[in-house]
Scaffold this motif. Structure first.
Motif, PDB file in Angstrom:
ATOM      1  N   SER A  86       0.836  -1.197   0.000  1.00 48.93           N
ATOM      2  CA  SER A  86       0.000   0.000   0.000  1.00 48.93           C
ATOM      3  C   SER A  86       0.869   1.245   0.000  1.00 48.93           C
ATOM      4  CB  SER A  86      -0.906   0.003   1.233  1.00 48.93           C
ATOM      5  OG  SER A  86      -1.605   1.218   1.337  1.00 48.93           O
ATOM      6  N   SER A  87       0.420   2.280  -0.737  1.00 45.72           N
ATOM      7  CA  SER A  87       1.162   3.548  -0.763  1.00 45.72           C
ATOM      8  C   SER A  87       0.652   4.536   0.274  1.00 45.72           C
ATOM      9  CB  SER A  87       1.058   4.182  -2.157  1.00 45.72           C
ATOM     10  OG  SER A  87      -0.287   4.484  -2.470  1.00 45.72           O
ATOM     11  N   CYS A  88      -0.370   4.148   1.052  1.00 50.23           N
ATOM     12  CA  CYS A  88      -0.878   5.058   2.082  1.00 50.23           C
ATOM     13  C   CYS A  88      -0.124   4.833   3.390  1.00 50.23           C
ATOM     14  CB  CYS A  88      -2.389   4.905   2.247  1.00 50.23           C
ATOM     15  SG  CYS A  88      -2.940   3.241   2.622  1.00 50.23           S
ATOM     16  N   GLU A  89      -0.645   5.334   4.497  1.00 47.19           N
ATOM     17  CA  GLU A  89       0.156   5.370   5.724  1.00 47.19           C
ATOM     18  C   GLU A  89       0.469   3.994   6.285  1.00 47.19           C
ATOM     19  OE1 GLU A  89      -4.058   5.308   7.402  1.00 47.19           O
ATOM     20  OE2 GLU A  89      -3.036   6.170   5.692  1.00 47.19           O
ATOM     21  N   SER A 149       1.623   0.261   5.189  1.00 48.42           N
ATOM     22  CA  SER A 149       2.171  -0.436   4.031  1.00 48.42           C
ATOM     23  C   SER A 149       1.505  -1.780   3.790  1.00 48.42           C
ATOM     24  CB  SER A 149       3.687  -0.636   4.204  1.00 48.42           C
ATOM     25  OG  SER A 149       3.959  -1.389   5.373  1.00 48.42           O
ATOM     26  N   ASN A 168     -11.506   6.069  -0.974  1.00 49.86           N
ATOM     27  CA  ASN A 168     -10.160   6.649  -1.023  1.00 49.86           C
ATOM     28  C   ASN A 168     -10.160   8.130  -0.646  1.00 49.86           C
ATOM     29  OD1 ASN A 168      -8.542   4.420  -2.270  1.00 49.86           O
ATOM     30  ND2 ASN A 168     -10.033   4.682  -3.920  1.00 49.86           N
ATOM     31  N   GLY A 228      -7.131  11.549  -0.617  1.00 47.34           N
ATOM     32  CA  GLY A 228      -5.871  11.924  -1.232  1.00 47.34           C
ATOM     33  C   GLY A 228      -5.848  11.726  -2.734  1.00 47.34           C
ATOM     34  N   LYS A 229      -4.703  11.277  -3.267  1.00 51.31           N
ATOM     35  CA  LYS A 229      -4.506  11.273  -4.714  1.00 51.31           C
ATOM     36  C   LYS A 229      -5.376  10.260  -5.448  1.00 51.31           C
ATOM     37  CE  LYS A 229      -0.453   8.200  -4.958  1.00 51.31           C
ATOM     38  NZ  LYS A 229       0.931   8.091  -5.479  1.00 51.31           N
ATOM     39  N   TYR A 279      -8.595   9.792  -4.709  1.00 49.26           N
ATOM     40  CA  TYR A 279      -9.997  10.169  -4.477  1.00 49.26           C
ATOM     41  C   TYR A 279     -10.816  10.098  -5.766  1.00 49.26           C
ATOM     42  CZ  TYR A 279     -13.992  12.906  -2.776  1.00 49.26           C
ATOM     43  OH  TYR A 279     -15.255  13.331  -2.420  1.00 49.26           O
ATOM     44  N   CYS A 327      -5.995   2.232   4.431  1.00 49.92           N
ATOM     45  CA  CYS A 327      -6.452   3.608   4.587  1.00 49.92           C
ATOM     46  C   CYS A 327      -7.774   3.887   3.875  1.00 49.92           C
ATOM     47  CB  CYS A 327      -5.389   4.580   4.084  1.00 49.92           C
ATOM     48  SG  CYS A 327      -4.852   4.248   2.403  1.00 49.92           S
ATOM     49  N   GLN A 328      -8.397   2.883   3.283  1.00 52.14           N
ATOM     50  CA  GLN A 328      -9.694   3.086   2.641  1.00 52.14           C
ATOM     51  C   GLN A 328     -10.821   2.993   3.670  1.00 52.14           C
ATOM     52  OE1 GLN A 328      -9.019  -0.025  -0.373  1.00 52.14           O
ATOM     53  NE2 GLN A 328      -9.405   1.512  -1.950  1.00 52.14           N
TER      54      GLN A 328
END
Length: 224
Positions: A47-50, A52, A167, A169-170, A172, A200-201
């Motif tokens: 995952s690229s969100c907070e 991993s 989602n 951030g980027k 969304y 993070c979803q």
């Protein structure tokens, strides 16, 4: 705005290849859809969100009304839209599985059968060995160039093989309902469903797939 070119690829596995040492690793599958038409299936394992870790669930002896529809499809990619919306998958609204049973996994841990690459690889290698029919839900992409993993040309592929709503951030703008990705494997009368989502979803989304509030996969039942 929903993800582009959402649909389902029906075909057979030629090879599976874990990735561990890349900045954005994927588990890569080489599949044949239509006769002599090849696809690369790129499955996110990091995952690229907070967080991993990626949320993962393999539902064995999985049961769904989709099983009466999917075998009627021709091999290859079928676009899913308003004309055949009964084929669409939504992790929250279709009630295919209990989201609280999803487990967060790292993409690389030393040792066998203990990380996300290992677990996906086990299922894909079994599907290959037993010549199972495999259905990949996600977004189709295409390039005229040679595929950088498996070398066929042109490159047909499927990505977004995970939940595609909730989602921030980027990502969304990728939000939407009834456009979630997954892997379904058909062994004659037995099916396996593999479902993936990012930590993070949100699992509380509106009719456009945008988060209403942030609720984790194991909190949604408490809120609803």
């Amino acid at each position: 705005m929903p993800v582009k070119n959402y649909g389902v690829l029906k075909g057979s596995v030629i090879a599976g290849k874990p990735e561990r040492n890349k900045h954005t690793p994927h588990y890569q599958i080489h599949m044949e859809g239509e006769d002599n038409i090849y696809y690369r299936v790129a499955i996110n394992v990091l995952s690229s969100c907070e967080e991993s870790k990626v949320l993962y669930l393999a539902a064995e002896e999985f049961n769904s009304s989709l099983f009466s529809l999917l075998p009627t499809l021709s091999n290859g990619f079928t676009r899913v839209d308003s004309t055949n919306k009964e084929l669409a998958i939504d992790y929250i609204r279709s009630k295919l599985f209990d989201s609280a049973k999803m487990k967060p996994l790292m993409h690389h841990i030393e040792g066998p059968n203990n990380d996300l690459n290992d677990l996906i690889d086990n299922h894909i290698k079994k599907a290959q060995a037993e010549k199972a029919t495999v259905y990949i839900y996600g977004s189709k992409f295409i390039s005229k160039s040679k595929d950088y993993v498996f070398g066929f040309q042109p490159t047909n592929g499927i990505h977004n093989i995970h939940m595609n709503q909730g989602n921030l951030g980027k990502f969304y703008n990728d939000n939407g309902t009834f456009q979630d990705g997954c892997i379904l494997i058909q062994y004659e009368t037995i099916w396996v469903g593999i479902f993936l989502a990012f930590f993070c979803q949100s699992w509380c989304t509106d009719e456009d797939g945008n988060p209403i509030i942030m609720c984790r996969h194991n909190e949604v039942n408490l809120i609803l």
